[in-house]
Structures are given as structure tokens and as C-alpha cells.
Design a protein around this motif. Structure first.
Motif, PDB file in Angstrom:
ATOM      1  N   ALA A 142       0.866  -1.182   0.000  1.00  0.00           N
ATOM      2  CA  ALA A 142       0.000   0.000   0.000  1.00  0.00           C
ATOM      3  C   ALA A 142       0.900   1.227   0.000  1.00  0.00           C
ATOM      4  O   ALA A 142       1.486   1.581   1.024  1.00  0.00           O
ATOM      5  CB  ALA A 142      -0.909   0.002   1.224  1.00  0.00           C
TER       6      ALA A 142
ATOM      7  N   ASN B 126      -4.699  -3.716   5.392  1.00  0.00           N
ATOM      8  CA  ASN B 126      -3.290  -3.344   5.363  1.00  0.00           C
ATOM      9  C   ASN B 126      -2.808  -2.922   6.739  1.00  0.00           C
ATOM     10  O   ASN B 126      -3.486  -2.172   7.457  1.00  0.00           O
ATOM     11  CB  ASN B 126      -3.077  -2.211   4.357  1.00  0.00           C
TER      12      ASN B 126
ATOM     13  N   LEU C 289      -2.455  -0.056  -4.154  1.00  0.00           N
ATOM     14  CA  LEU C 289      -1.626  -1.250  -4.057  1.00  0.00           C
ATOM     15  C   LEU C 289      -0.766  -1.391  -5.313  1.00  0.00           C
ATOM     16  O   LEU C 289      -1.284  -1.376  -6.440  1.00  0.00           O
ATOM     17  CB  LEU C 289      -2.490  -2.492  -3.885  1.00  0.00           C
TER      18      LEU C 289
ATOM     19  N   ALA D  56      -8.346  -3.465   1.756  1.00  0.00           N
ATOM     20  CA  ALA D  56      -8.115  -3.319   0.323  1.00  0.00           C
ATOM     21  C   ALA D  56      -9.436  -3.464  -0.407  1.00  0.00           C
ATOM     22  O   ALA D  56     -10.275  -4.296  -0.060  1.00  0.00           O
ATOM     23  CB  ALA D  56      -7.125  -4.368  -0.164  1.00  0.00           C
TER      24      ALA D  56
END
Length: 976
Positions: free
Chosen positions: A459, A494, A466, A501
Motif C-alpha cells: 500500500a 493493510n 496497491l 483493500a
């Protein structure tokens, strides 16, 4: 403070230039008629869409039907968030539901008067699409979280209480206008717009309709939303029951119901359902059946306007049909104060009502009293006392599990103003007692290395996109907490951003910037699919596409149509979640393990659950933690019942909470540590894992054996079950009369005593059952009343339950009405459907049931007593039901049919196929007639088929009709 004021007094005479509809002194009907007369035909048609446009020349604002308010104001911004509806159902508390409805409607008023313009056109309405009173007959239903209970009485009472809170205390002026959802027999999400719920008359009247009736009959509900599904082959949006039942019940209130469609359902009548040939015909049929507002095509009003205008031009509708629906809408708008000076008595609601201290306290109370203690046994360290309440003074408590430090919103939640997780609540409460809290989620933290470049999925940057970057496994930006929700569905949070995500629609990239999985199309769920060589492909559940890598830039996009074109990743476990949880458990004095579901995953609107067991990852975590620290409390935080058989056998204490809103953590801490008595009782049965549940589409609770009323196997936890930290004794059950006539009333009284050492809340439950019913299959038990009682140690209360004979009634298929059969009954009192220590006999006096009269009168085919291998279908698009075989043949049973004098048999039949088909008529073991069924060429083309009977036909028999071959039977009769 409010910026809107209401004049202390209205002028004695309205201004000369004020039209009559603006005069609040006039009767409602006159005001509605006056305004209706001023609207043009086009303006009237436009009002039939969900987004009704403004009429500036009359000073009319735009009007939208529907704002979500299921357990707090939804979709408009931060607002007090109460427990899910199924959690509110677990309170068994009418007064509390009334208070929650009042708070919700007050906040909805505040949004209306202070924030509506800022929300944008069409975002807000004072018509609230809540509550849901569909009965929770199947725990696998994706929308289980939205209903109150599997029981009609409990759902009806709680729904009525919530509606009374929403509408306010004035029978004419409305704070908000609650809409009951979803009419009717709607309990499956898979293929919901094309499946038909087979509901025979007994189930219809005793069960499904019963959940809606109280709120409609009392006037607390101002409207109803039709359901997506079909019932007996006919879409709910053209159901004759809208008029024949719902609006008939509402007549004594003096107000008509305002019936709205569900989203896109009007178009479904033609597109997936193919019930009508074109949309003009379908919209005309829906409007004539009783639909007053069409929620279709979003904010596009032109499509609906065009379809209804076409129907009008083709003569499928009249102006009176349109006026009838518009009049119902205007009536609601007048009662909401829209056309009154100052907008009515609720217009002074201040913005400070939203997330007010009082509403926060109510949210805490609701979350606390919804928690159900399922089991409470001793821990291994102290076999002489129950594990709960937990002793926390100076002790170490490990809070473990994938839901330990998360609170999830569901699709119909509001935005929580703040979140108190289980870990938060226990940290505060345990810390105040001098104890220590360790929090471990028990999920793996992983890194994903791209096979093509060797870089790690990371990230990066402020936007948390990403990418595959050249970084180390120790970099938190390259680490993801992997939550396994079963069936291969994962979420990835993350470690650097603390966010999930998710797929970015604009460019198909991924970003770790989501608070939780959410939205209609959930963008935050993935699969890691093994590729057979030790690598995995990352796939988006939402788009179905796989991650690909641009090796030059490191950009990752979900672009590959199949795994062959996908980037392959190697998974590295940075931290073993189960091992970390086991270590935390081993170092603690006790463990609180929190598992359950995410409301947006594997069971939600449009998706039913595959089963009722815990996710395997959650089950494994549970067993490992209990092995390390037997003093474990299992908290199931879920929208649904779970089959926790192993936990019931091996874990000392088990409790359940729904997703309880902003105060979940404080509520859990209060119950776990004993600051509050667990007051919740299960609103639905928790079945065992090996219990073979009926089919999802088997809506016949009687024959299939759904709910506590008819299920034969012993459940894991019964309907109404819930333990307390004190002991309650029930004694001295008495009926003021042991014999009543068929229209009589008795009163049952019972004493409840807190025989324990601390204050507690007991829920007295009253059930009835028929003893030896001969004319019908009676429920094993039926809830007839309940009362929640708060008692200090040693205190007692005498609780009374009025018991009308109607509570003993069943729908008589021969009489076409509710009937109380003369005979013997039991009145039972206890703590759940499986714990009824007291009973008293009650006799209903009257004549025994007469044989069914079938000679000289028509009998509807659907009015059978029993059946095998048949399906209920529509007799015509507008009214009536019929029966057809589900296979080569089907059988209908009609008990105690009096055949004296019968000489001929005639049946109304239709048939589309060519070739032979027949209808056999049996009296017991005697074949009376075989009737050829001719082809009529169309399912709605009805004809009569006739046969002569043997001259000696007489007596009372079990009549059987055997349908052999494709055919539909609507009715039959015998004649002399």
C-alpha cells in the motif's frame, strides 16, 4: 437550537388568498380533494414515481417515498445506530422498541428540517421504509438480520411498537410515516425475483399475514412495501391480498395504506418474471392491484411516466385509478405536516437530537438487553461457580477473535457516530477493576510476493494504492491481515493504513483505504486461488477478474479474465494468527473469543447463506484457544443463528449478540463482567449442525416442520431461550376459568420470583397448544403472550395474561375463516419453548366440528387439509389460486367430507399439453370416478370436467383427488 419555529396560534381565519388545502382547520379529506383538483393529469401521473417532482405553482416540494430507518436513520450520515433488527427482536420488549422507533423518527425529522437540502435532491423522505416483519422461518435467509423473529405474535407486537414510535402519539399528525416490509412470504434471496413461495391458506392466515396485521389494524403502520417474490405463482406486486386483506384491516383506522413497490420490482414484472407482455400492461395491473408508488429506474421519472401514460392511452387504466393512488400519497404528506403552517407540530425538532446523550444511552440499553446468554457453566479452574460474570479484578483477560476489535455496519445501517468494539469496552471495564486486557484478532498477517518481479504487494503513497514494490517483508505497508469468512472469501486489511483493500472502479486498481466491506456491490472481498505450483492468483469477488502486474511501473490492476493471465503470488505468513491467539490465551486468566459474520459477506440481501455452521477458520481458532485456556467465553456476534454444537459441549460460556451498533462493546463488557443481567431471549430457533433443515423454498412451516411450532428435532437452543445471572422461579399458574366458550376469554396468572442473590430480568413466556386435535395438524406450541419483569433479589410479581379464545384458533379450510375447535387445550408458562415447567388445562366448549360440506357448493382446490407432490399456482393473473402436480402426479386430501347425495363430480381445470391426463376422485380406499382432463390450450383458459358417481355414494370420508399428468385444478363440486 432549531432554526424552524411553529406559530403558537394559527390565525382564526386563513388568508383570503390561501387555497383550502393550506387550511389545517379543514378535514383531511377536503384538503386532499382540493389539492388533487388543482393538479394537472400529467402532474398526477408524475407523482406515481418514487421521486415525485415539485409543483412550484402550488408551492409543492419534491417528494420521495422512502428513507431507510431499520435500526436508526440510514444512508444520510452519522446517526444513532441501534442493534440490528434481529437483535432488537431478542429484547422481547415492546416498550424498548417503541423508544427506539421514537428516537429514530426524531432523528429523521432532524435530518429533514436541518440537512435535507445539503443531502441532495431525493436523498431524504419522512416516509421510513421500516420495519421488516417478514418472519425468520429459515435461518439461512440472507436478510435474517432485518427481521425480528420466527414467531408471528412476537414480530407483530414488536413491529407495532416500533411503528408507534416512528409515527408518534397523534393518530392524525405523523412524526414519520413507517412502511412495513416486505409483503409477502419473502424468505429467500437467491433468485428472489423469480421464485414463488407456495403458501397454502392455513400458513397464509396463521403465519405470514399474522405478522403484518397488528400494525396495519392499529394504524401505527401507514403503508406497506410489496416483496420481490411471487406467491403461488403470482408476483406480490399484483397480489389481490393488498386490497382483500391489508386495506380491509386498515378500514377501521379511517386511513388508507400507502403501498409502495420495492426497487426495480415494477420492471421485474416483465423482464425476469415475464408475467406481462409489456410494461404498460404490468404497471396498469400493479396500480389497479393497489401499488401507489413505483420505485424504478432510480431518479429517472420519465420511464414510469411514459409507461403509465401509455397504459392510460390504451384504456388499461382510468383517471380514477391514478387519482386513487395520488390521493393516498397526498394523505400521508398532509399528515406529515407538509402543507401546514410551519410544517406541523414536529418541525421544531432540533439538530441536537441526532446522536444526543439520551439516544446514546438508549443505544447502550438496547445493545445490552439484546445480548442472549446461551450457556453458562463452570470453568476448569473453579468448578464451583459459573464462569460468568467474569472475575476481572486484577486479572488478565485476553480478547481474541476476528470480531474482537471490529464493529461492522450492515447494508441498512446508519453511519455510526463512534464505535465501541468488544475490545474497547473490555479495556475500559477491566482496566477500571485493576485488570489487564490483551487484544489479539487471531488472523494471519501475510505478505504477497509477485512471482514475476519478486516485489511485494504494498500500500503505497497517500492514496494507499496497491502496487508491487521492492521492499522488505518487515515493511508494514506490505503486510495484510487476512480475514477468512468461509467459502474462500477473504478480506485484506493493510497493516500500515489499518484499512481494507478494495477495488477501485475507475481504473480497476486496488486501494487499502476502506473502513470495512460495504456497499451494494462489495468491492473489498477477494479469493487467493491456488495455482498448483505453490503460488496463488488474487481474484476480486466483485468483478470476477484477477490481478495483473505492470512490471515497469509496479501497478496492479484487476484486469485478467482468467487465472492464466494473472500475476502469481507467493504467500508468506508474517504472523501466525492462531499461534498468537493461543499464546495470548495461555497467558491469560480468561479469554473472551469473538467470532461471527461480516454482514456484507456470505449472507446478505441478494445472497442466502450456504449453511449454519461457523466458518472453518473461526471453528479452528475456537478449538485451539479453548485447548490453551479452558476458561473461555465464546461470543457469537452475528446476523444469524449458528450451529455451535462443539462449543456447547466444550466451552463453559456462550453468548450471542447481533451486530449491536455503536455501543456494542460497552454492552458486552457490562454483561460479561456482571454490571448488567443478560436480558435477551432468542427470537428464533438455533438448530443443530446435523439437523436436516427443510428446503429453502419450502414455505409450508406445517408440513416442512419449520420453527419451534412444528420442528420435530430437539434444537441446540430453543426459541425464547436465554439465561440470567440470577434464578427465577415460576409458581402458581392459575386460570380464572378452566372452561370457556368458543368466543370466550380467560386470564392466566403466574408468580415469578427472583430466588437468586442479585437483581435480574426475567421474561415470562405463555404458550398454548391443542390436546388431541382431530380436524387439523395443530402446532406443537404457539406463543400467546410474554412479559418482561425486573426484580430485586427475593422479590416476586404476579403477572397476568388475558387469553382470548382467538389465541387457540386455526384457519379452517372448510369454513374459510378462523375457528376455535371445541376440545381440550393446555396453557403453559416458562422460560423458553423448551422450558415450560407449568401447565394448566383449558377446555373450550361448543359443538364438535361438522363434516365438510362438499355437495351443492364449490370447494377451492387449495383448501386442502394435506397434500403430496403439488405446487400452488395462480388461477388468473388477478385473483385466485390453483393446484398443479409437481411431477407425474400429485394428491390432495380433504378430511371428513360429507358425500351424502353426491351423484356427479365437476372440476374447473386447465391444461396446456396435449395427450392424456386424468383426475381421480377417491373416497377413502374407493375410487369414485376417473375424470379425463382436456387440453384448454392455455393455463388461464378454464373449462369444466365432469363425471357421474356410483349411485351408492354417501357418508363422511377422507376425500382424495389424484392429479395424473400436467393439469391445473381451481375448484370442484359434487352435486346431487
Amino acid at each position: 437550537m432549531s432554526t424552524v419555529s411553529v406559530p403558537a396560534e394559527l390565525p382564526a381565519e386563513p388568508p383570503a388568498d390561501q387555497p383550502p388545502f393550506r387550511d389545517p382547520a379543514l378535514p383531511l379529506g377536503e384538503r386532499v380533494d382540493d389539492l388533487l383538483s388543482r393538479l394537472t393529469p400529467a402532474e398526477r401521473i408524475a407523482m406515481l414515481h418514487q421521486y415525485g417532482p415539485a409543483v412550484p405553482r402550488l408551492g409543492m416540494r419534491p417528494f420521495r417515498t422512502g428513507t431507510e430507518a431499520l435500526h436508526g436513520v440510514g444512508w444520510l450520515g452519522p446517526a444513532t445506530t441501534f442493534p440490528q433488527a434481529v437483535g432488537l427482536g431478542a429484547t422481547w420488549d415492546d416498550e424498548l422498541l417503541h423508544a427506539v422507533g421514537t428516537a429514530t423518527s426524531t432523528e429523521l425529522r432532524a435530518f429533514h428540517h436541518h440537512r435535507a437540502p445539503a443531502l441532495g435532491a431525493g436523498r431524504h423522505s419522512l416516509q421510513a421504509w421500516a420495519p421488516v416483519v417478514n418472519l425468520l422461518r429459515d435461518p439461512r435467509w440472507g436478510r435474517n438480520e432485518e427481521g425480528y423473529s420466527e414467531d408471528a405474535l412476537l414480530s407483530a407486537r414488536l413491529g407495532d411498537a416500533f411503528c408507534r414510535g416512528m409515527s408518534g402519539d397523534d393518530p392524525e399528525q405523523l412524526r414519520t410515516a413507517p412502511i412495513l416490509k416486505h409483503f409477502l412470504a419473502y424468505n429467500n434471496e437467491d433468485d428472489r425475483t423469480t421464485t414463488s413461495s407456495g403458501v397454502r391458506p392455513r400458513v397464509l392466515h396463521e403465519y405470514d399475514l399474522a405478522a403484518f396485521r397488528q400494525a396495519v389494524a392499529t394504524g401505527s403502520a401507514t403503508g406497506v412495501m410489496a416483496a420481490y417474490n411471487l406467491v403461488n405463482g403470482r408476483p406480490c406486486h399484483v397480489s389481490p391480498l393488498l386490497e382483500s386483506e391489508l386495506r380491509r384491516w386498515a378500514e377501521p383506522t379511517g386511513h388508507e395504506l400507502f403501498v409502495v413497490s420495492d426497487a426495480e420490482a415494477p420492471s421485474n414484472l416483465v423482464d425476469p418474471e415475464h408475467y406481462f407482455e409489456d410494461h404498460a400492461a404490468s404497471h396498469a395491473a400493479a396500480l389497479k392491484a393497489g401499488i401507489d408508488s413505483f420505485t424504478d429506474h432510480g431518479e429517472d421519472t420519465a420511464t414510469t411516466f411514459g409507461r403509465i401514460s401509455e397504459a392510460l392511452g390504451r384504456g388499461l387504466l382510468t383517471a380514477a385509478d391514478i387519482d386513487r393512488a395520488v390521493r393516498r400519497q397526498l394523505s400521508i404528506r398532509f399528515r406529515l405536516g407538509e402543507f401546514d403552517p410551519g410544517q406541523g407540530p414536529y418541525a421544531d425538532t432540533g439538530w441536537e437530537a441526532v446522536d444526543s446523550p439520551g439516544h446514546r444511552a438508549l443505544a447502550l440499553r438496547a445493545a445490552t438487553e439484546s445480548i442472549v446468554l446461551l450457556k453458562n457453566g463452570p470453568g476448569a479452574a473453579d468448578p464451583d461457580r459459573s464462569l460468568l460474570p467474569l472475575a476481572a479484578d486484577g486479572r488478565r483477560i485476553a480478547v481474541v477473535g476476528p470480531l474482537a476489535d471490529s464493529l461492522f455496519e450492515d447494508w441498512y445501517s446508519g453511519t455510526m457516530p463512534y464505535r465501541v468494539t468488544a475490545a474497547d469496552g473490555l479495556r475500559l471495564a477491566v482496566g477500571a477493576r485493576g485488570g489487564e486486557t490483551t487484544v489479539v484478532e487471531g488472523v494471519d498477517r501475510i505478505a504477497l510476493r509477485a512471482a514475476s518481479t519478486g516485489g511485494l504487494l504494498t500500500a503505497a503513497g497517500a492514496d494507499a494504492r496497491l502496487v508491487v514494490a521492492d521492499t522488505q517483508v518487515g515493511d508494514e505497508a506490505a503486510q495484510f491481515d487476512l480475514f477468512d469468512w468461509d467459502l474462500g472469501i477473504l478480506t485484506l486489511r493493510n497493516a500500515r493504513t489499518g484499512r481494507y483493500a478494495g477495488l477501485v472502479d475507475e481504473d480497476r486498481s486496488l486501494a487499502a483505504d476502506r473502513v470495512q466491506p460495504a456497499g451494494w456491490d462489495v468491492h473489498e472481498t477477494f479469493r487467493l486461488e491456488p495455482q498448483g505450483d505453490g503460488t496463488e492468483a488474487l481474484r476480486s469477488v466483485c468483478s470476477g477478474r484477477y490481478a495483473v502486474l505492470d512490471p515497469a511501473s509496479g501497478a496492479v490492476t484487476m484486469a485478467a479474465a482468467d487465472a492464466s493471465g494473472a500475476e502469481r503470488f507467493t504467500r508468506t505468513v508474517v504472523r501466525d494468527g492462531v499461534a498468537e491467539a493461543v499464546a495470548a490465551a495461555g497467558g491469560a486468566d480468561a479469554v473472551v473469543l469473538v467470532v461471527g459474520n461480516d454482514p456484507h459477506i456470505n449472507g446478505r440481501e441478494t445472497q442466502d447463506r450456504a449453511g449454519i455452521t461457523l466458518a472453518p477458520a473461526h471453528e479452528r481458532l475456537l478449538r485451539e484457544v479453548v485447548a490453551a485456556r479452558p476458561e473461555t467465553v465464546l461470543v457469537v456476534m452475528s446476523s444469524y443463528p449458528y450451529a455451535v454444537d462443539w462449543a456447547d459441549a466444550h466451552v463453559p460460556a456462550v453468548l450471542w449478540t447481533s451486530h449491536g451498533g455503536q455501543e456494542t462493546g460497552r454492552a458486552l463488557a457490562a454483561v460479561l463482567l456482571g454490571d448488567a443481567d443478560p436480558a435477551g431471549r432468542l427470537p428464533q430457533t438455533w438448530y443443530r449442525a446435523d439437523d436436516e433443515l427443510p428446503g429453502r423454498l419450502d414455505y409450508d412451516i406445517i408440513k416442512a416442520g419449520w420453527t419451534y411450532q412444528y420442528h420435530r428435532a430437539a434444537p441446540l437452543y430453543a426459541f425464547g431461550h436465554g439465561l440470567s445471572y440470577t434464578d427465577f422461579a415460576l409458581t402458581d399458574l392459575a386460570l380464572d376459568r378452566s372452561r370457556i366458550p368458543q368466543d370466550g376469554t380467560a386470564t392466566a396468572t403466574v408468580t415469578i420470583t427472583n430466588s437468586g442473590t442479585r437483581q435480574g430480568i426475567g421474561t415470562v413466556q405463555l404458550y398454548v397448544r391443542a390436546v388431541g386435535a382431530v380436524g387439523y395438524e395443530a402446532p406443537r406450541l404457539k406463543l400467546a403472550g410474554y412479559r418482561k419483569v425486573r426484580l430485586a433479589p427475593g422479590a416476586s410479581a404476579r403477572v397476568g395474561f388475558p387469553l382470548a379464545a382467538d389465541a387457540l384458533a386455526h384457519w379452517s379450510v372448510s369454513a374459510g375463516d378462523f375457528t376455535v375447535e371445541a376440545g381440550n387445550y393446555e396453557v403453559l408458562v416458562g422460560r423458553s419453548a423448551a422450558d415450560l415447567p407449568l401447565s394448566a388445562p383449558l377446555t373450550v366448549s361448543g359443538p364438535p366440528p361438522a363434516p365438510r360440506e362438499v355437495v351443492g357448493r364449490p370447494v377451492r382446490a387449495v383448501d386442502f387439509d394435506d397434500y403430496a407432490d403439488v405446487i400452488l399456482v395462480d388461477a388468473t393473473p388477478t385473483e385466485g389460486d390453483a393446484v398443479t402436480p409437481s411431477g407425474p402426479s400429485g394428491t390432495l386430501h380433504y378430511r371428513a367430507a360429507d358425500l351424502d347425495g353426491a351423484r356427479t363430480f365437476t372440476a374447473e381445470v386447465s391444461r396446456t399439453a396435449e395427450g392424456p391426463a386424468r383426475l381421480e376422485v377417491w373416497a377413502g380406499a374407493t375410487l369414485l370416478a376417473t375424470v379425463p382432463v382436456p387440453s384448454t390450450g392455455a393455463r388461464y383458459a378454464w373449462t369444466t370436467a365432469r363425471a357421474d358417481l356410483p349411485a351408492a355414494t354417501s357418508g363422511v370420508h377422507e376425500l382424495r383427488l389424484v392429479l395424473r399428468g400436467e393439469q391445473r385444478v381451481r375448484a370442484f363440486r359434487f352435486d346431487a
